[in-house]
Design a protein around this motif. Structure first.
Motif, short mmCIF file in Angstrom:
data_model
loop_
_atom_site.label_atom_id
_atom_site.label_comp_id
_atom_site.label_asym_id
_atom_site.label_seq_id
_atom_site.Cartn_x
_atom_site.Cartn_y
_atom_site.Cartn_z
N GLY A 88 0.94 -1.15 -0.26
CA GLY A 88 0.05 0.25 -0.03
C GLY A 88 0.86 1.67 -0.19
O GLY A 88 0.26 2.17 -0.01
N LEU A 89 2.32 1.18 -0.22
CA LEU A 89 2.77 2.16 -0.22
C LEU A 89 3.20 2.08 -1.67
O LEU A 89 3.14 1.73 -2.82
CB LEU A 89 4.46 2.15 -0.27
N VAL A 90 3.85 3.89 -2.34
CA VAL A 90 4.68 4.34 -3.38
C VAL A 90 5.33 4.45 -3.07
O VAL A 90 6.03 5.56 -2.32
CB VAL A 90 3.07 5.58 -3.95
N PRO A 91 6.16 4.16 -4.49
CA PRO A 91 7.67 4.81 -4.14
C PRO A 91 8.07 6.02 -5.02
O PRO A 91 7.22 6.95 -5.70
CB PRO A 91 8.76 3.65 -5.44
N ALA A 92 9.18 6.84 -4.42
CA ALA A 92 9.49 8.34 -4.43
C ALA A 92 10.78 8.18 -4.64
O ALA A 92 11.44 7.65 -3.90
CB ALA A 92 8.44 8.71 -4.09
N VAL A 93 10.65 10.04 -5.13
CA VAL A 93 12.42 9.85 -4.68
C VAL A 93 12.59 11.58 -4.96
O VAL A 93 11.32 12.08 -5.44
CB VAL A 93 13.14 9.43 -6.19
#
Length: 210
Positions: free
Chosen positions: A27-32
């Motif tokens: 339920g997480l969205v990867p980001a940078v």
């Protein structure tokens, strides 16, 4: 300028497609986070928070405060990817905003005083060429909108960016010379009438020539 939104995130170590798929299953969205001459930081955001921010409007034109495990980062979203079928967030890129930074953003155009436009009162139509303007602005003072006053505009008139007072500190960043924002065009009935008169006149000229 709108109040700075706060978005909570957490640092992540795993990179690559496998790690990204695992995050999404949780339920997480990867980001940078990147830019400002600092090394990139890989993070993840709760899916519901990411989607809420994306669809709240103006996601790519508002500075956010990213709270990464208690460490605050001033950022602006620069890009995001959505699943083409299910339309859920797959990845988000954030650009660090340093002190005194200038940003290129899309700013919404708001048209006012339509009732004071002779052209619109005569049945003309506001033909909007650009709903947003590409501006360079101070990161600490991103405007919510650019206001265009239609007072006194008649059929055939055009509104160019040079006719508009841009917000303080903002400059045009487009590649067009004196961008046309909108025009007041004649109603179709008037166009048809004018076209008919033109055709009739041309026909008379041909008859005389014969």
């Amino acid at each position: 300028m709108a109040e700075t939104r706060v978005l909570k995130a957490q640092a992540r170590e795993g990179v690559g497609k496998g790690a990204a798929r695992e995050l999404r299953r949780q339920g997480l969205v990867p980001a940078v986070i990147y830019g400002d001459k600092k090394p990139p930081v890989t993070i993840s955001i709760a899916y519901k928070d990411a989607m809420k921010s994306i669809y709240a409007g103006g996601f790519l034109s508002h500075v956010l405060e990213l709270d990464v495990d208690g460490t605050k980062h001033s950022v602006i979203p620069r890009d995001y990817q959505l699943d083409p079928v299910k339309d859920f967030a797959l990845h988000v890129d954030f650009l660090r905003v340093g002190k005194g930074s200038k940003l290129n953003v899309q700013v919404h155009v708001n048209f006012i005083n339509e009732e004071a436009s002779p052209g619109l009162k005569r049945g003309g139509t506001l033909n909007i060429v650009h709903h947003t303007l590409d501006l360079t602005v101070d990161a600490s003072n991103i405007p919510e909108e650019v206001t265009v006053d239609l007072t006194g505009l008649d059929i055939g008139d055009s509104i160019h960016i040079s006719n508009v007072k841009l917000p303080a500190g903002a400059t045009d960043h487009s590649h067009e010379e004196d961008v046309t924002i909108a025009t007041i065009v004649a109603p179709s009935a008037l166009k048809s009438s004018e076209g008919g008169e033109t055709e009739a006149t041309e026909g008379e000229g041909e008859a005389k020539a014969e």
